[in-house]
Design a protein around this motif. Structure first.
Motif, mmCIF file in Angstrom:
data_model
loop_
_atom_site.group_PDB
_atom_site.id
_atom_site.type_symbol
_atom_site.label_atom_id
_atom_site.label_comp_id
_atom_site.label_asym_id
_atom_site.label_seq_id
_atom_site.Cartn_x
_atom_site.Cartn_y
_atom_site.Cartn_z
ATOM 1 N N THR A 75 0.786 -1.238 0.000
ATOM 2 C CA THR A 75 0.000 0.000 0.000
ATOM 3 C C THR A 75 0.818 1.288 0.000
ATOM 4 O OG1 THR A 75 -0.133 -0.098 2.406
ATOM 5 C CG2 THR A 75 -1.954 -1.062 1.166
ATOM 6 N N GLN A 76 2.009 1.287 0.597
ATOM 7 C CA GLN A 76 2.669 2.558 0.849
ATOM 8 C C GLN A 76 3.973 2.783 0.098
ATOM 9 O OE1 GLN A 76 3.101 2.745 5.068
ATOM 10 N NE2 GLN A 76 0.904 2.632 5.440
ATOM 11 N N SER A 77 4.577 1.768 -0.466
ATOM 12 C CA SER A 77 5.859 1.973 -1.139
ATOM 13 C C SER A 77 5.662 2.781 -2.420
ATOM 14 C CB SER A 77 6.516 0.631 -1.452
ATOM 15 O OG SER A 77 5.785 -0.051 -2.448
ATOM 16 N N HIS A 78 6.765 3.309 -2.929
ATOM 17 C CA HIS A 78 6.701 4.147 -4.131
ATOM 18 C C HIS A 78 6.145 3.364 -5.320
ATOM 19 C CE1 HIS A 78 7.714 7.174 -7.052
ATOM 20 N NE2 HIS A 78 8.448 6.304 -7.719
ATOM 21 N N ASN A 79 6.547 2.136 -5.485
ATOM 22 C CA ASN A 79 6.078 1.291 -6.589
ATOM 23 C C ASN A 79 5.137 0.208 -6.096
ATOM 24 O OD1 ASN A 79 7.517 2.623 -8.578
ATOM 25 N ND2 ASN A 79 9.356 1.441 -8.154
ATOM 26 N N SER A 80 4.233 0.553 -5.189
ATOM 27 C CA SER A 80 3.317 -0.451 -4.643
ATOM 28 C C SER A 80 2.390 -0.972 -5.733
ATOM 29 C CB SER A 80 2.508 0.132 -3.490
ATOM 30 O OG SER A 80 1.485 0.948 -3.981
ATOM 31 N N PRO A 81 1.976 -2.226 -5.630
ATOM 32 C CA PRO A 81 1.068 -2.782 -6.641
ATOM 33 C C PRO A 81 -0.236 -2.000 -6.763
ATOM 34 C CG PRO A 81 1.927 -4.524 -5.238
ATOM 35 C CD PRO A 81 2.381 -3.223 -4.653
ATOM 36 N N ILE A 82 -0.775 -1.549 -5.638
ATOM 37 C CA ILE A 82 -2.040 -0.808 -5.679
ATOM 38 C C ILE A 82 -1.858 0.519 -6.407
ATOM 39 C CG2 ILE A 82 -3.798 0.343 -4.256
ATOM 40 C CD1 ILE A 82 -4.049 -2.690 -4.327
ATOM 41 N N LYS A 83 -0.776 1.241 -6.109
ATOM 42 C CA LYS A 83 -0.539 2.522 -6.775
ATOM 43 C C LYS A 83 -0.295 2.332 -8.267
ATOM 44 C CE LYS A 83 1.324 4.989 -2.791
ATOM 45 N NZ LYS A 83 2.521 5.625 -2.217
ATOM 46 N N SER A 84 0.490 1.331 -8.638
ATOM 47 C CA SER A 84 0.782 1.145 -10.062
ATOM 48 C C SER A 84 -0.453 0.684 -10.827
ATOM 49 C CB SER A 84 1.941 0.167 -10.249
ATOM 50 O OG SER A 84 1.624 -1.096 -9.744
ATOM 51 N N LEU A 85 -1.269 -0.191 -10.237
ATOM 52 C CA LEU A 85 -2.509 -0.608 -10.910
ATOM 53 C C LEU A 85 -3.513 0.530 -10.978
ATOM 54 C CD1 LEU A 85 -2.844 -4.227 -9.530
ATOM 55 C CD2 LEU A 85 -2.518 -3.557 -11.905
ATOM 56 N N ASN A 86 -3.547 1.389 -9.958
ATOM 57 C CA ASN A 86 -4.407 2.574 -10.005
ATOM 58 C C ASN A 86 -3.991 3.487 -11.155
ATOM 59 O OD1 ASN A 86 -6.649 2.829 -8.258
ATOM 60 N ND2 ASN A 86 -5.293 2.957 -6.513
ATOM 61 N N ARG A 87 -2.670 3.689 -11.322
ATOM 62 C CA ARG A 87 -2.201 4.525 -12.427
ATOM 63 C C ARG A 87 -2.590 3.905 -13.767
ATOM 64 N NH1 ARG A 87 2.397 5.241 -9.046
ATOM 65 N NH2 ARG A 87 3.418 3.480 -10.043
ATOM 66 N N LEU A 88 -2.438 2.600 -13.887
ATOM 67 C CA LEU A 88 -2.741 1.918 -15.134
ATOM 68 C C LEU A 88 -4.225 1.995 -15.474
ATOM 69 C CD1 LEU A 88 -1.852 -0.088 -17.423
ATOM 70 C CD2 LEU A 88 -2.477 -1.904 -15.826
ATOM 71 N N ILE A 89 -5.078 1.690 -14.523
ATOM 72 C CA ILE A 89 -6.512 1.617 -14.786
ATOM 73 C C ILE A 89 -7.150 3.001 -14.795
ATOM 74 C CG2 ILE A 89 -8.692 0.723 -13.886
ATOM 75 C CD1 ILE A 89 -7.113 -1.724 -12.977
ATOM 76 N N ASN A 90 -6.676 3.906 -13.933
ATOM 77 C CA ASN A 90 -7.256 5.246 -13.872
ATOM 78 C C ASN A 90 -7.047 6.025 -15.168
ATOM 79 O OD1 ASN A 90 -8.910 6.525 -12.077
ATOM 80 N ND2 ASN A 90 -7.341 6.815 -10.547
ATOM 81 N N THR A 91 -5.908 5.848 -15.802
ATOM 82 C CA THR A 91 -5.649 6.603 -17.027
ATOM 83 C C THR A 91 -6.510 6.111 -18.176
ATOM 84 O OG1 THR A 91 -3.819 5.127 -17.567
ATOM 85 C CG2 THR A 91 -3.274 7.176 -16.419
ATOM 86 N N THR A 92 -6.864 4.835 -18.193
ATOM 87 C CA THR A 92 -7.648 4.307 -19.309
ATOM 88 C C THR A 92 -9.137 4.237 -19.011
ATOM 89 O OG1 THR A 92 -7.254 2.035 -18.567
ATOM 90 C CG2 THR A 92 -5.714 2.955 -20.160
ATOM 91 N N GLN A 93 -9.524 3.976 -17.761
ATOM 92 C CA GLN A 93 -10.928 3.710 -17.490
ATOM 93 C C GLN A 93 -11.514 4.504 -16.327
ATOM 94 O OE1 GLN A 93 -10.829 -0.507 -17.010
ATOM 95 N NE2 GLN A 93 -10.383 -0.854 -19.149
ATOM 96 N N ASN A 94 -10.726 5.364 -15.685
ATOM 97 C CA ASN A 94 -11.202 6.215 -14.602
ATOM 98 C C ASN A 94 -11.879 5.422 -13.481
ATOM 99 O OD1 ASN A 94 -11.400 8.662 -13.357
ATOM 100 N ND2 ASN A 94 -13.341 9.205 -14.305
ATOM 101 N N VAL A 95 -11.206 4.384 -13.013
ATOM 102 C CA VAL A 95 -11.698 3.532 -11.940
ATOM 103 C C VAL A 95 -10.655 3.501 -10.841
ATOM 104 C CG1 VAL A 95 -12.320 1.174 -11.326
ATOM 105 C CG2 VAL A 95 -13.070 2.119 -13.480
ATOM 106 N N LYS A 96 -11.103 3.578 -9.606
ATOM 107 C CA LYS A 96 -10.203 3.542 -8.453
ATOM 108 C C LYS A 96 -10.110 2.105 -7.929
ATOM 109 C CE LYS A 96 -9.649 5.249 -3.801
ATOM 110 N NZ LYS A 96 -10.349 5.732 -2.627
ATOM 111 N N ILE A 97 -8.921 1.726 -7.502
ATOM 112 C CA ILE A 97 -8.716 0.422 -6.871
ATOM 113 C C ILE A 97 -8.359 0.679 -5.413
ATOM 114 C CG2 ILE A 97 -7.315 -1.654 -6.815
ATOM 115 C CD1 ILE A 97 -6.815 -1.247 -9.776
ATOM 116 N N SER A 98 -9.067 0.011 -4.505
ATOM 117 C CA SER A 98 -8.761 0.139 -3.081
ATOM 118 C C SER A 98 -8.627 -1.256 -2.489
ATOM 119 C CB SER A 98 -9.848 0.942 -2.358
ATOM 120 O OG SER A 98 -11.082 0.265 -2.441
ATOM 121 N N ILE A 99 -7.988 -1.312 -1.334
ATOM 122 C CA ILE A 99 -7.752 -2.596 -0.674
ATOM 123 C C ILE A 99 -7.942 -2.411 0.823
ATOM 124 C CG2 ILE A 99 -5.258 -2.219 -0.539
ATOM 125 C CD1 ILE A 99 -4.967 -5.270 -1.079
ATOM 126 N N THR A 100 -8.575 -3.371 1.460
ATOM 127 C CA THR A 100 -8.804 -3.293 2.902
ATOM 128 C C THR A 100 -7.602 -3.856 3.645
ATOM 129 O OG1 THR A 100 -9.859 -5.457 2.962
ATOM 130 C CG2 THR A 100 -11.288 -3.545 2.588
#
Length: 131
Positions: free
Chosen positions: A20-45
């Motif tokens: 969740t918190q690292s510079h290249n975290s999976p959640i942040k990188s997938l958010n960048r990938l999906i947000n730029t193409t489909q405007n969808v947020k990814i969150s994790i509990t």
């Protein structure tokens, strides 16, 4: 000249921070990938990050498998997002710590007849002509 260094295995807390918190975290990188193409947020509990970290510890793969685990969970949903009015994909766990993805849908959309945003339409009592 050879260099020898000893590496400690990653703890569950460290793996959770990487998710969740690292510079290249999976959640942040997938958010960048999906947000730029489909405007969808990814969150994790928090429970989901614990389950993913536990899986990485059990498989003894460390941080290398975190992105793959999350991506494998999301891949069926990523391709449905544009046609389903999905606003957010939330990764969570159930009582048995099984990972699942919850789709959070938009509260609106566009009217198929007139093309107006449904959020902009106010619903009143229907007009009925009794004559």
């Amino acid at each position: 000249m050879n260099t020898i260094c000893v590496l400690n295995s990653l703890t569950q807390e460290t793996l959770q921070e990487i998710i969740t918190q690292s510079h290249n975290s999976p959640i942040k990188s997938l958010n960048r990938l999906i947000n730029t193409t489909q405007n969808v947020k990814i969150s994790i509990t928090d429970s989901a990050t614990q389950a993913i970290a536990n899986e990485a510890i059990q498989k003894d793969t460390g941080a290398r498998s975190l992105y793959n685990t999350i991506y494998t969970l999301l891949i069926p949903y990523i391709y449905r997002v544009p046609s389903q009015n999905i606003d957010e994909l939330q990764i969570d766990t159930d009582e048995s710590s099984t990972l699942y993805v919850k789709e959070v849908r938009q509260q609106g959309g566009r009217c198929l007849l007139c093309g107006v945003d449904i959020a902009d339409i106010t619903v009143t009592e229907p007009y009925i002509d009794y004559k």
